[in-house]
Design a protein around this motif. Sequence first.
Motif, PDB file in Angstrom:
ATOM      1  N   ARG A  14     -16.498  12.753   9.726  1.00  0.00           N
ATOM      2  CA  ARG A  14     -16.626  12.315   8.337  1.00  0.00           C
ATOM      3  C   ARG A  14     -15.260  12.287   7.660  1.00  0.00           C
ATOM      4  NH1 ARG A  14     -19.700  16.355   5.957  1.00  0.00           N
ATOM      5  NH2 ARG A  14     -21.399  15.636   7.246  1.00  0.00           N
ATOM      6  N   ARG A  15     -14.455  13.313   7.927  1.00  0.00           N
ATOM      7  CA  ARG A  15     -13.120  13.369   7.323  1.00  0.00           C
ATOM      8  C   ARG A  15     -12.236  12.247   7.856  1.00  0.00           C
ATOM      9  NH1 ARG A  15     -10.455  18.905   5.927  1.00  0.00           N
ATOM     10  NH2 ARG A  15     -12.455  18.864   4.923  1.00  0.00           N
ATOM     11  N   LEU A  16     -12.303  11.989   9.163  1.00  0.00           N
ATOM     12  CA  LEU A  16     -11.494  10.916   9.749  1.00  0.00           C
ATOM     13  C   LEU A  16     -11.903   9.549   9.225  1.00  0.00           C
ATOM     14  CD1 LEU A  16     -11.208  12.106  13.451  1.00  0.00           C
ATOM     15  CD2 LEU A  16      -9.413  12.068  11.723  1.00  0.00           C
ATOM     16  N   VAL A  17     -13.198   9.325   9.068  1.00  0.00           N
ATOM     17  CA  VAL A  17     -13.675   8.046   8.537  1.00  0.00           C
ATOM     18  C   VAL A  17     -13.193   7.863   7.109  1.00  0.00           C
ATOM     19  CG1 VAL A  17     -15.744   6.786   7.835  1.00  0.00           C
ATOM     20  CG2 VAL A  17     -15.636   7.850  10.080  1.00  0.00           C
ATOM     21  N   ASN A  18     -13.276   8.912   6.306  1.00  0.00           N
ATOM     22  CA  ASN A  18     -12.813   8.821   4.921  1.00  0.00           C
ATOM     23  C   ASN A  18     -11.320   8.525   4.860  1.00  0.00           C
ATOM     24  OD1 ASN A  18     -15.329   9.261   3.859  1.00  0.00           O
ATOM     25  ND2 ASN A  18     -15.026  11.440   3.594  1.00  0.00           N
ATOM     26  N   MET A  19     -10.547   9.164   5.740  1.00  0.00           N
ATOM     27  CA  MET A  19      -9.110   8.911   5.756  1.00  0.00           C
ATOM     28  C   MET A  19      -8.836   7.456   6.142  1.00  0.00           C
ATOM     29  SD  MET A  19      -7.696  12.481   7.423  1.00  0.00           S
ATOM     30  CE  MET A  19      -6.393  11.654   8.235  1.00  0.00           C
ATOM     31  N   GLY A  20      -9.582   6.940   7.106  1.00  0.00           N
ATOM     32  CA  GLY A  20      -9.405   5.555   7.531  1.00  0.00           C
ATOM     33  C   GLY A  20      -9.764   4.570   6.439  1.00  0.00           C
ATOM     34  N   ILE A  21     -10.840   4.837   5.720  1.00  0.00           N
ATOM     35  CA  ILE A  21     -11.246   3.955   4.628  1.00  0.00           C
ATOM     36  C   ILE A  21     -10.186   3.969   3.528  1.00  0.00           C
ATOM     37  CG2 ILE A  21     -12.916   3.667   2.757  1.00  0.00           C
ATOM     38  CD1 ILE A  21     -15.055   4.618   4.755  1.00  0.00           C
ATOM     39  N   ASN A  22      -9.693   5.151   3.178  1.00  0.00           N
ATOM     40  CA  ASN A  22      -8.674   5.241   2.135  1.00  0.00           C
ATOM     41  C   ASN A  22      -7.391   4.534   2.550  1.00  0.00           C
ATOM     42  OD1 ASN A  22     -10.265   6.644   0.346  1.00  0.00           O
ATOM     43  ND2 ASN A  22      -9.587   8.635   1.062  1.00  0.00           N
ATOM     44  N   LYS A  23      -6.992   4.682   3.797  1.00  0.00           N
ATOM     45  CA  LYS A  23      -5.778   4.016   4.272  1.00  0.00           C
ATOM     46  C   LYS A  23      -5.955   2.502   4.240  1.00  0.00           C
ATOM     47  CE  LYS A  23      -1.711   4.149   6.087  1.00  0.00           C
ATOM     48  NZ  LYS A  23      -0.563   4.597   5.317  1.00  0.00           N
ATOM     49  N   GLY A  24      -7.122   2.033   4.640  1.00  0.00           N
ATOM     50  CA  GLY A  24      -7.393   0.596   4.606  1.00  0.00           C
ATOM     51  C   GLY A  24      -7.364   0.035   3.200  1.00  0.00           C
ATOM     52  N   ILE A  25      -7.901   0.781   2.258  1.00  0.00           N
ATOM     53  CA  ILE A  25      -7.881   0.351   0.856  1.00  0.00           C
ATOM     54  C   ILE A  25      -6.446   0.263   0.361  1.00  0.00           C
ATOM     55  CG2 ILE A  25      -8.430   1.078  -1.502  1.00  0.00           C
ATOM     56  CD1 ILE A  25     -11.084   2.166  -0.365  1.00  0.00           C
ATOM     57  N   ASP A  26      -5.623   1.256   0.702  1.00  0.00           N
ATOM     58  CA  ASP A  26      -4.233   1.257   0.264  1.00  0.00           C
ATOM     59  C   ASP A  26      -3.465   0.068   0.839  1.00  0.00           C
ATOM     60  OD1 ASP A  26      -4.676   3.557  -1.196  1.00  0.00           O
ATOM     61  OD2 ASP A  26      -3.895   4.897   0.352  1.00  0.00           O
ATOM     62  N   VAL A  27      -3.682  -0.226   2.119  1.00  0.00           N
ATOM     63  CA  VAL A  27      -3.001  -1.357   2.758  1.00  0.00           C
ATOM     64  C   VAL A  27      -3.446  -2.675   2.127  1.00  0.00           C
ATOM     65  CG1 VAL A  27      -2.784  -2.658   4.919  1.00  0.00           C
ATOM     66  CG2 VAL A  27      -2.547  -0.180   4.924  1.00  0.00           C
ATOM     67  N   ALA A  28      -4.741  -2.803   1.873  1.00  0.00           N
ATOM     68  CA  ALA A  28      -5.248  -4.035   1.276  1.00  0.00           C
ATOM     69  C   ALA A  28      -4.716  -4.220  -0.145  1.00  0.00           C
ATOM     70  CB  ALA A  28      -6.768  -4.022   1.272  1.00  0.00           C
ATOM     71  N   ALA A  29      -4.575  -3.133  -0.889  1.00  0.00           N
ATOM     72  CA  ALA A  29      -4.075  -3.236  -2.259  1.00  0.00           C
ATOM     73  C   ALA A  29      -2.617  -3.668  -2.282  1.00  0.00           C
ATOM     74  CB  ALA A  29      -4.236  -1.899  -2.976  1.00  0.00           C
ATOM     75  N   LYS A  30      -1.848  -3.247  -1.285  1.00  0.00           N
ATOM     76  CA  LYS A  30      -0.447  -3.646  -1.201  1.00  0.00           C
ATOM     77  C   LYS A  30      -0.283  -5.004  -0.541  1.00  0.00           C
ATOM     78  CE  LYS A  30       1.227   1.003  -0.411  1.00  0.00           C
ATOM     79  NZ  LYS A  30       2.033   1.794   0.521  1.00  0.00           N
ATOM     80  N   ARG A  31      -1.374  -5.568  -0.054  1.00  0.00           N
ATOM     81  CA  ARG A  31      -1.382  -6.856   0.650  1.00  0.00           C
ATOM     82  C   ARG A  31      -0.506  -6.818   1.899  1.00  0.00           C
ATOM     83  NH1 ARG A  31      -0.713  -8.642  -4.843  1.00  0.00           N
ATOM     84  NH2 ARG A  31      -2.723  -9.247  -5.648  1.00  0.00           N
ATOM     85  N   GLY A  32      -0.472  -5.669   2.562  1.00  0.00           N
ATOM     86  CA  GLY A  32       0.234  -5.532   3.824  1.00  0.00           C
ATOM     87  C   GLY A  32       1.737  -5.351   3.709  1.00  0.00           C
ATOM     88  N   LYS A  33       2.273  -5.255   2.513  1.00  0.00           N
ATOM     89  CA  LYS A  33       3.712  -5.097   2.347  1.00  0.00           C
ATOM     90  C   LYS A  33       4.091  -3.619   2.371  1.00  0.00           C
ATOM     91  CE  LYS A  33       4.352  -9.190  -0.514  1.00  0.00           C
ATOM     92  NZ  LYS A  33       4.829  -9.670  -1.811  1.00  0.00           N
ATOM     93  N   ALA A  34       5.322  -3.346   2.767  1.00  0.00           N
ATOM     94  CA  ALA A  34       5.831  -1.978   2.731  1.00  0.00           C
ATOM     95  C   ALA A  34       6.153  -1.602   1.281  1.00  0.00           C
ATOM     96  CB  ALA A  34       7.089  -1.863   3.589  1.00  0.00           C
TER      97      ALA A  34
END
Length: 66
Positions: A14-34
């Motif tokens: 559950r913790r790993l899934v939540n971390m993955g979802i949060n990371k994906g949201i962050d990447v999508a919000a930045k549109r893949g840019k550093a």
Amino acid sequence: MNQIINMVMRMVLRRLVNMGINKGIDVAAKRGKAGKELTPEQRRGAGEQSKRAKQAVRMSRRIGRF
């Protein structure tokens, strides 16, 4: 003993899934840019977008429990 192992495994997954979802949201919000490639305005907007998306995920989890 099997129940304890299953409980611990569920907690870890559950913790790993939540971390993955949060990371994906962050990447999508930045549109893949550093982070260095974003202007301060874009960085602020990405933070707001990711905050709203995470709130929506939490709300949908709560609704899904019923």
